[in-house]
Write a protein that holds these residues in place. Structure first.
Motif, PDB file in Angstrom:
ATOM      1  N   ARG A   1       0.846  -1.193   0.000  1.00 45.63           N
ATOM      2  CA  ARG A   1       0.000   0.000   0.000  1.00 45.63           C
ATOM      3  C   ARG A   1       0.876   1.234   0.000  1.00 45.63           C
ATOM      4  O   ARG A   1       1.992   1.216   0.526  1.00 45.63           O
TER       5      ARG A   1
ATOM      6  N   PRO B   1      -4.873  -0.883  -1.065  1.00 44.22           N
ATOM      7  CA  PRO B   1      -3.848  -1.319  -2.027  1.00 44.22           C
ATOM      8  C   PRO B   1      -4.009  -0.735  -3.430  1.00 44.22           C
ATOM      9  O   PRO B   1      -3.016  -0.456  -4.091  1.00 44.22           O
TER      10      PRO B   1
ATOM     11  N   VAL C   1      -6.609  -8.235  -3.314  1.00 42.39           N
ATOM     12  CA  VAL C   1      -5.578  -8.177  -2.277  1.00 42.39           C
ATOM     13  C   VAL C   1      -6.138  -8.677  -0.948  1.00 42.39           C
ATOM     14  O   VAL C   1      -5.461  -9.396  -0.207  1.00 42.39           O
TER      15      VAL C   1
ATOM     16  N   VAL D   1      -1.354  -1.501  -7.627  1.00 40.94           N
ATOM     17  CA  VAL D   1      -0.750  -1.695  -6.305  1.00 40.94           C
ATOM     18  C   VAL D   1       0.680  -1.193  -6.284  1.00 40.94           C
ATOM     19  O   VAL D   1       1.148  -0.640  -5.283  1.00 40.94           O
TER      20      VAL D   1
ATOM     21  N   VAL E   1       2.899  -9.647  -3.169  1.00 42.71           N
ATOM     22  CA  VAL E   1       1.792  -9.377  -2.250  1.00 42.71           C
ATOM     23  C   VAL E   1       1.461 -10.609  -1.417  1.00 42.71           C
ATOM     24  O   VAL E   1       1.342 -10.543  -0.188  1.00 42.71           O
TER      25      VAL E   1
END
Length: 265
Positions: free
Chosen positions: A59, A96, A167, A201, A208
């Motif tokens: 993020r 995100p 996410v 993102v 991730v």
């Protein structure tokens, strides 16, 4: 505004950290909830310098510090901050996929960078930062921050919502341990999902997923419970305990078993 939890497991060695600083997480106003997950306000007063590590997450953050509102793109490197004397920092943690409507371009272009808001958002951030950094009332500081963000007139993006949902799925669904599994869940090819994540993102889906599994390990270590590291490695999709140890050590700097012992001590 209701309180929010954020990801406290991202704070490395939270016990000595709690002695040095306090963290408050506050939900954003309704107009920004589409983009901002929460605000975070860190206050500290220390007699000796305190060096704090935080595990980077997928993020973007904007933080009022050094007289500016600085945009922190997603970083793959460990994040450290040394606190001295007394002070405070106010930041916004974006969803995100939530910063792309502000940036108007690929979030991947700012990954690993720290840049002033005026450079990326086209509005001078320094007057707002000055009011925040000299302020004492949390609500007034947050109001100043949010007014700055709203002046950029972000437009909700359906793709941002989709990316946020993906996410979240990667975070909550521990059976997803590879990027191709998330691509199948999304109904995309792996290449399409990689492009989508880089654009919205700032990093790919593999990073991730692996970062969330590392945070899962940190959360277990922080709990103080007895841990079967081999079983935990299997449940989180690592090939074996050695794989988990290497991955955790690369991010945190300490093997998970050692980290847990230090936490208990």
């Amino acid at each position: 505004m209701p309180p929010v939890s954020g990801h406290p497991e991202a704070i490395v060695h939270p016990t000595p950290g709690a002695e040095a600083f306090q963290v408050e997480r506050i939900a954003p106003r309704r107009e920004l909830a589409e983009f901002v997950d929460y605000h975070w306000l860190v206050r500290w007063a220390v007699t000796e310098p305190h060096r704090q590590q935080v595990v980077p997450q997928p993020r973007v953050h904007i933080a009022a510090e050094d007289g500016q509102l600085l945009v922190h793109g997603v970083s793959r490197k460990p994040f450290y901050r040394t606190l001295t004397g007394s002070g405070h920092v106010l930041g916004a943690a974006f969803h995100p996929g939530g910063f792309r409507p502000f940036l108007g371009g690929s979030v991947g272009a700012i990954s690993g960078t720290v840049q002033p808001g005026r450079t990326l958002l086209g509005d001078d951030d320094r007057p707002s930062a000055a009011r925040i950094l000299t302020g004492t009332d949390s609500a007034e500081m947050i109001d100043t921050f949010e007014r700055y963000l709203l002046r950029t007139n972000p437009v909700p993006d359906p793709k941002s919502r989709e990316v946020n949902a993906l996410v979240t799925e990667a975070h909550n669904n521990h059976t997803i341990v590879r990027a191709d599994q998330l691509a199948t869940h999304a109904g995309y090819s792996l290449r399409t999902l990689q492009r989508l994540f880089t654009d919205y993102v700032g990093v790919g889906p593999k990073w991730v997923i692996q970062r969330f599994r590392i945070l899962d390990v940190a959360g277990v270590a922080h709990s103080g419970d007895r841990v079967d590291w081999s079983e935990l490695a299997y449940s989180l999709g690592f090939s074996d305990q050695a794989h988990l140890t290497r991955a955790f050590t690369h991010v945190v700097g300490t093997p998970p078993a050692t980290y847990r012992r230090e936490r208990a001590g």
